[in-house]
Design an enzyme around this catalytic site. Structure first.
Site, mmCIF file in Angstrom:
data_model
loop_
_atom_site.group_PDB
_atom_site.id
_atom_site.type_symbol
_atom_site.label_atom_id
_atom_site.label_comp_id
_atom_site.label_asym_id
_atom_site.label_seq_id
_atom_site.Cartn_x
_atom_site.Cartn_y
_atom_site.Cartn_z
ATOM 1 C CD GLU A 179 -2.826 -1.200 2.494
ATOM 2 O OE1 GLU A 179 -3.912 -1.488 2.298
ATOM 3 O OE2 GLU A 179 -2.257 -0.995 3.621
HETATM 4 C C1 TNX Z 1 -4.349 -4.168 4.583
HETATM 5 S S1 TNX Z 1 -2.508 -6.335 4.352
HETATM 6 C C2 TNX Z 1 -3.161 -3.912 5.043
HETATM 7 C C3 TNX Z 1 -3.063 -3.488 6.188
HETATM 8 C C4 TNX Z 1 -4.280 -3.211 7.159
HETATM 9 C C5 TNX Z 1 -5.109 -4.506 6.768
HETATM 10 C C6 TNX Z 1 -6.582 -4.300 7.409
HETATM 11 C C7 TNX Z 1 -1.562 -5.270 4.242
HETATM 12 C C8 TNX Z 1 -0.244 -5.818 3.741
HETATM 13 N N1 TNX Z 1 -1.982 -4.087 4.457
HETATM 14 O O1 TNX Z 1 -2.429 -2.070 6.416
HETATM 15 O O2 TNX Z 1 -4.087 -3.216 8.641
HETATM 16 O O3 TNX Z 1 -5.374 -4.546 5.358
HETATM 17 O O4 TNX Z 1 -7.283 -5.783 7.082
#
Ligand code: TNX
Length: 373
Positions: A179
């Site tokens: 992300e």
């Molecule tokens: C996605 S999974 C994220 C996290 C969040 C999560 C909540 C991932 C690698 N990144 O930053 O906490 O979703 O479900």
């Protein structure tokens, strides 16, 4: 007692080397005692890797000599604005030792270049504009980035990785990489090209969230897949291509293995961006054939992440992890031919009284024929 037990020989061996669980201690901080309690619960199901998500926008949770404000300031709050917290080096060593005594290896994660607001807030010079943002206690993602062109960024990363590698006997170091919505694609690729060799320099093997496969995964790197049924074909293909080219995979599909997803619409805790994940759904899939185009032998194992935006107490963790965690653990251990929901749910039901005895606050899923209490 005394009781008589028939003698016998057990021949058993795990399907996968990596049978992991992740705990997010950044969104909400969990004390050493709480982490030890979770380790005990993981060890019951032969989970052998504890991935600790040690840094995120909301908090930096490990004290380092080289950049002390990361913990003292960057660790001073959490989601919702509570006091947060951090582990001293001795705390972290105690967790590593406690885990090792129960056959778990700690995999530390420092998430970068995104998910870094706590670090950026602690040191103004890490920001491209030289200004520290305020601490963050919300739950949005994708707004922070280390400054890819600045030299100090890599001095920082070298120090952080050196200190954490020195504290960590296990061979893996997780660098996050998910992300990074505030980092351009070119910057992301350049960043990963610079950071992965630092991990190698300090003797560790890189794990990254599967977005790493959109850069140039280092030789021997491991990608942790967290896609789900709605993940696009191109993204899946990129991960499968990397797997065919030697990147090994840890499978954590969000709509199967994410312990923070709600069981159904009535679950009081958790999130639902990947949908609801009931007990059967979390168990009833095959890691060996899950990602189309990825060779079965590229799969290093499975991992159940527990993100803690909505989770504050051990009881909260247990309610989300039980009864789904043992299912992921079984996928990691047992051969595919033994997987069968019909018989599994009965074996799972027999765990209920044990959890009652241990004071584990589990979800009484109606899918499981629990014995009467
Ligand atoms: C996605 S999974 C994220 C996290 C969040 C999560 C909540 C991932 C690698 N990144 O930053 O906490 O979703 O479900």
């Amino acid at each position: 007692g005394p009781w008589r037990v028939a003698g016998g020989t057990i021949t058993d061996t795990p399907r996968y080397a990596h049978r992991g669980a992740m705990l997010d201690v950044s969104r909400h901080f969990f004390t050493v005692a709480q982490v030890k309690r979770y380790i005990d619960e993981l060890a019951m199901y032969k989970v052998n890797r504890l991935h600790l998500h040690l840094s995120d926008d909301q908090g930096w949770r490990i004290a380092l000599k080289s950049w002390p404000r990361l913990a003292t300031y960057g660790g001073s709050t959490q989601v919702g604005g509570g006091p947060g917290g951090y582990y001293t080096k001795d705390d972290y060593r105690a967790i590593v030792r406690y885990a090792a005594d129960r056959y778990l290896t700690v995999v530390p994660e420092i998430d970068m270049p995104g998910h870094t607001n706590a670090a950026l807030a602690s040191y103004a010079e890490l920001n491209c504009n030289g200004q520290a943002p305020p601490l963050y206690t919300g739950t949005s993602v994708g707004f922070s980035s280390l400054c890819v062109p600045k030299k100090v960024t890599y001095d920082f990363i070298d120090d952080v990785i050196r200190e954490i590698a020195a504290l960590t006997p296990g061979r893996y170091l997780h660098i996050g990489g998910d992300e990074a919505h505030s980092t351009s694609h070119d910057d992301y690729v350049a960043f990963m090209d610079k950071v992965q060799p630092v991990v190698a320099k300090y003797g560790k093997t890189v794990i990254g969230w599967h977005q790493l496969t959109g850069a140039h995964p280092a030789k021997g790197a491991v990608a942790q897949y967290w896609g789900y049924d709605k993940t696009g074909a191109a993204e899946r293909a990129q991960v499968a291509d990397a797997a065919r080219n030697g990147t090994r995979l840890i499978l954590s599909p969000a709509d199967r293995a994410y312990l923070d997803m709600k069981y159904d619409k009535n679950t009081p805790l958790g999130l639902s961006w990947a949908g609801y994940v009931d007990v059967r759904r979390s168990y009833d899939w095959d890691p060996g054939s899950y990602l189309q185009g990825a060779p079965a032998d590229s799969v290093l194992g499975v991992e159940a992440p527990l993100w803690t935006e909505t989770l504050k107490t051990s009881a909260n963790l247990e309610y989300m992890a039980f009864p789904r965690l043992p299912g992921i653990a079984e996928l990691g251990w047992s051969p595919a031919g033994t997987h069968d929901w019909g018989t599994y749910r009965e074996r799972l039901a027999a765990q209920g009284p044990r959890w009652d005895a241990l004071g584990i606050d589990y979800y009484h899923s109606p899918e499981v024929p629990w014995p009467a209490r």
